[in-house]
Design an enzyme around this catalytic site. Structure first.
Site, short mmCIF file in Angstrom:
data_model
loop_
_atom_site.label_atom_id
_atom_site.label_comp_id
_atom_site.label_asym_id
_atom_site.label_seq_id
_atom_site.Cartn_x
_atom_site.Cartn_y
_atom_site.Cartn_z
N GLU A 40 0.85 -1.18 0.00
CA GLU A 40 0.00 0.00 0.00
C GLU A 40 0.89 1.24 0.00
O GLU A 40 1.97 1.25 0.58
CB GLU A 40 -0.89 -0.02 1.25
CG GLU A 40 -1.88 1.14 1.32
CD GLU A 40 -2.73 1.10 2.59
OE1 GLU A 40 -3.86 1.59 2.54
OE2 GLU A 40 -2.25 0.58 3.62
N LYS A 112 -10.14 0.54 -2.32
CA LYS A 112 -10.18 0.08 -0.93
C LYS A 112 -11.56 0.33 -0.30
O LYS A 112 -12.08 1.45 -0.33
CB LYS A 112 -9.10 0.81 -0.14
CG LYS A 112 -8.92 0.33 1.30
CD LYS A 112 -7.76 1.09 1.95
CE LYS A 112 -7.48 0.61 3.36
NZ LYS A 112 -6.36 1.34 3.97
N CYS A 154 -4.82 -3.57 3.11
CA CYS A 154 -4.48 -3.23 4.49
C CYS A 154 -5.62 -3.44 5.49
O CYS A 154 -5.89 -4.57 5.88
CB CYS A 154 -3.95 -1.79 4.55
SG CYS A 154 -3.01 -1.42 6.07
#
Length: 273
Positions: A40, A112, A154
């Site tokens: 990321e 995301k 993440c």
């Protein structure tokens, strides 16, 4: 088939990060096909204005041009962990994972879903990704020679229902590019990743940031590749580097046949349309 994770110590400057990535790509295994995951924020770890300045439209821009070139040059499937991408009529951006094939073509992308709006007992203390980013709405599984690639980023790893859905949609390898903080990473990084591998009977490739970064941030490192049974196949320490492991699709098939948990599941994950 090789699975590879690159661990970086990215800063706010793309040119600095580009040089670091280029050096690590020289250390890739020789075998092909090869799947390479960047962490990321591989292009920028900085302040909100840095992400806004670097942001590109999906499919266009100098950072994505470089990613295409690397995919072609090294003959790899390259998954660019997350890049800020523009959102129409918004100052905030998406944080987007992009998948390039060895021909340099953008195969698919994922915005995301879960934004890191939390308080952490570290030097920074307060994280509010929603100040800079807009959450996505869709899941993404990408067909590839390695099997289905389930995309995530993440903080997503704390939401097991996402990974169960990716598995139901055909994921064989779950990709987790991250900038996990040192505090949360030391406590939860490996247990969460092993749980996602075991419960979904998938490989995990997790590429993390490491060390100190612009903006008073410190990340955990310990990028890792995990087998569907939960075995750690390769793990990096706290410095930038490259880890690799050989994919064994027959192991995945054997585990799923001998313990068919997906067939036994009686509750489907709650998911907003």
């Amino acid at each position: 088939m090789q699975l590879v994770a690159l661990q970086l110590n990215a800063q706010a400057d793309w040119l600095h990060n580009r040089a670091q990535i280029a050096a690590l790509l020289q250390r890739l295994p020789l075998e092909r096909p090869c799947l390479v995951l960047l962490p990321e924020n591989f292009a920028c770890m900085g302040a909100p204005r840095d992400y806004q300045q670097l942001a590109e439209s999906v499919g266009d821009g100098p950072v994505q041009h470089q990613l295409r070139e690397w995919a072609r040059e090294f003959d790899i499937w390259l998954v660019a962990g997350s890049l800020p991408t523009r959102v129409p009529d918004e100052l905030r951006t998406h944080t987007t994972s992009l998948v390039f094939n060895p021909q340099g073509e953008l195969v698919d992308f994922y915005h995301k879903l879960h934004l890191f709006d939390v308080d952490v007992a570290d030097a920074r203390g307060r994280y509010r990704e929603s100040d800079s980013f807009v959450p996505g709405n869709d899941t993404c599984v990408v067909p590839s020679p390695f099997g289905g690639l389930g995309l995530s980023i993440c903080y997503d790893v704390r939401f097991p229902e996402l990974y169960r859905l990716l598995r139901q949609q055909g994921a064989d390898i779950l990709l987790v590019p991250a900038a996990f903080t040192k505090v949360t990473g030391q406590a939860h990084w490996l247990p969460l990743l092993q749980a996602r591998a075991i419960e979904n009977q998938c490989y995990i490739v997790a590429a993390n940031q490491c060390g100190s970064h612009d903006g008073n941030r410190e990340t955990w490192g310990h990028s890792v590749i995990i087998a569907p049974w939960g075995d750690v196949l390769a793990q990096q320490g706290t410095q930038p580097g490259v880890i690799a492991a050989t994919l064994d699709p027959q192991q995945t098939e054997h585990i799923r046949k001998s313990m068919p948990v997906q067939l036994h599941a009686r509750l489907t994950p709650a998911w907003r349309e």
